[in-house]
Design an enzyme around this catalytic site. Sequence first.
Site, PDB file in Angstrom:
ATOM      1  N   ARG A  44       0.711  -1.157  -0.074  1.00 15.73           N
ATOM      2  CA  ARG A  44      -0.060   0.062  -0.014  1.00 15.73           C
ATOM      3  C   ARG A  44       0.816   1.277  -0.012  1.00 15.73           C
ATOM      4  NH1 ARG A  44      -4.657  -0.605   4.127  1.00 15.73           N
ATOM      5  NH2 ARG A  44      -4.186   1.681   4.377  1.00 15.73           N
ATOM      6  N   HIS A  56       7.254 -26.107  12.837  1.00 14.94           N
ATOM      7  CA  HIS A  56       8.692 -26.623  12.831  1.00 14.94           C
ATOM      8  C   HIS A  56       8.742 -27.831  13.725  1.00 14.94           C
ATOM      9  CE1 HIS A  56       8.943 -22.372  11.411  1.00 14.94           C
ATOM     10  NE2 HIS A  56       9.181 -21.998  12.455  1.00 14.94           N
ATOM     11  N   LYS A 107      20.534 -21.016  22.774  1.00 14.80           N
ATOM     12  CA  LYS A 107      19.732 -20.933  21.521  1.00 14.80           C
ATOM     13  C   LYS A 107      20.150 -22.431  20.784  1.00 14.80           C
ATOM     14  CE  LYS A 107      19.031 -19.012  16.863  1.00 14.80           C
ATOM     15  NZ  LYS A 107      17.567 -19.263  16.764  1.00 14.80           N
ATOM     16  N   LYS A 134       3.884 -18.890   6.788  1.00 17.50           N
ATOM     17  CA  LYS A 134       3.036 -19.122   8.100  1.00 17.50           C
ATOM     18  C   LYS A 134       2.807 -17.842   8.939  1.00 17.50           C
ATOM     19  CE  LYS A 134       5.251 -19.995  11.840  1.00 17.50           C
ATOM     20  NZ  LYS A 134       5.876 -19.039  12.685  1.00 17.50           N
ATOM     21  N   ASP A 187       7.408 -23.454   5.348  1.00 16.99           N
ATOM     22  CA  ASP A 187       8.141 -23.687   6.733  1.00 16.99           C
ATOM     23  C   ASP A 187       9.570 -23.490   6.534  1.00 16.99           C
ATOM     24  OD1 ASP A 187       9.226 -24.866   9.156  1.00 16.99           O
ATOM     25  OD2 ASP A 187       7.448 -25.993   9.665  1.00 16.99           O
ATOM     26  N   HIS A 188      10.120 -22.423   7.206  1.00 22.44           N
ATOM     27  CA  HIS A 188      11.680 -22.184   6.659  1.00 22.44           C
ATOM     28  C   HIS A 188      12.467 -23.199   7.347  1.00 22.44           C
ATOM     29  CE1 HIS A 188      11.642 -20.211  10.827  1.00 22.44           C
ATOM     30  NE2 HIS A 188      12.998 -20.224  10.728  1.00 22.44           N
TER      31      HIS A 188
END
Length: 496
Positions: A48, A244, A339, A152, A181-182
């Site tokens: 936009r 995932h 992580k 997603k 789905d990465h």
Amino acid sequence: MPISTPPTSIVIFGASGDLTQRKLIPALYNLCVRERLDPSTRIIGFARRPYSHAEFRTLMHAAVKQFTPASYSDVAWANFAPRLSYVQGNLNLAEDYTRLDEFLREREGGANISRLYYLATAPEFYAPCVELLAAQGMATEDTAPRRIVIEKPFGHDLASAQALNRTVLAAFAEQQVYRIDHYLGKETAQNIAYFRFGNTVFENVWNRNYIDHVQITVAETVDVGNRAGYYDGSGVLRDMFQNHLLQLLAQVAMEPPASFKATPIRNEIAKVLSAVRPLTPETLPEQVVLGQYTGYCQTERVRPNSRTPTYAALCLYIDNWRWQGVPFYLRSGKAMQTKVSEIAIQFREPPRAIFPPETRHSLNPDVLSLCIQPDEGIHFRIDAKLPGTIAETRSVDMTFHYADLGEFSTLPEAYERLLMDALIGDAALFIRGDAIEMAWALVDPIIAAYEQDDRLPVHRYAYGSWGPDAGHELLRCSGREWLNLCGTHPPGGHPH
Ligand code: BG6
């Protein structure tokens, strides 16, 4: 020899958003650098905001510099930039799609150029966008493929995913649809299939006779941050498990496909997901633990009494011949200690203990760990006798790291691979409509149990911890514990 992709108009809907800048344009830029894009391939942003072509290019220039600095060069940018253009439009307005179509036709010059529509918009625009593309005849494959990539979240629950599938499949045929789905685009996730089906050693022991249990962990140190508004209505089950984690489970547990093509692979994925035992009100309390990190409710745009879980741990069973009785433990959380995305497969103990008691006590079960990230590689923990001792043993770690692969050690971003596959029409790493619905059917009862009533407690866990105690208890009660081999190295091991 670079794989070439066919000449394509890539239209990004929602091109002024975060995903376009962080992931899509940097990935397309890298495909261009690696000579994967046909010279006639163009990228058209549609959104936009009233950008000119030049303004859009300037924004994307900054994004490429910021998000793929290692591959950035002025020369490569100058080569890529002319491919970019921008059409201003409203995602709900039919006449704006007509204008877009005219713009594309003019660019394509009557040639048989494929189109790839990428929905990088807010999810509420997926249905109108798909309907308007079809209504304008832009989904029809008269002369060249027309494909659509859908980000997603695909739906909010089973009913909305079914409704979206109906809308999408009324406009496009299933083979035109690429639900992303990465995680499936990550090299390390792709390698699960190569590891299992490209070697003879492991597939023979990949079953209930040899495997005690499987763990899938996707832990993040980040909290919900500035995505709190979205996240509070979503939670970890929708955000991470429905997609995932269940896709990783399918990669680990599926049967060998008849060939490495999209349809046989997706058939096996659907088969294994359909064999996951559904959770019921009776089994939910024993098989599901939910958690929320401390301080979550104080985050801006989070409801003060929110019960949205930021952590979950599940124990699932797959009712088929290969996996009967083998627990699959899945956990994921935000604001966790480390992580890490890791799949750990713990093997059974030897059938008979032949060593002296003191040795037996120091023996540990063998564990194979597939490290998805950040310590990309494979660890195999086995026991070995310590030299010079009578019968002492210690666990040792055999490792493989992608970082050791020399010229192949740089792992491409998941989006590069997925965009390339969508361009060439290979849907193997994308989710088929039935599999999306099966995954929703599995998580829906859990979501209902904490959203619609208080059947499931949401435990607090300390920010930066490994989640609530109950998450550990889920395994402890059967004498097991969560494993974390990624990032661990034997003394003198590889210092990644
Ligand atoms: C996304 C989730 O799909 O995956 C995010 O919406 C999450 O909440 C992200 O942080 C994790 O992806 P990665 O590739 O960083 O592990």
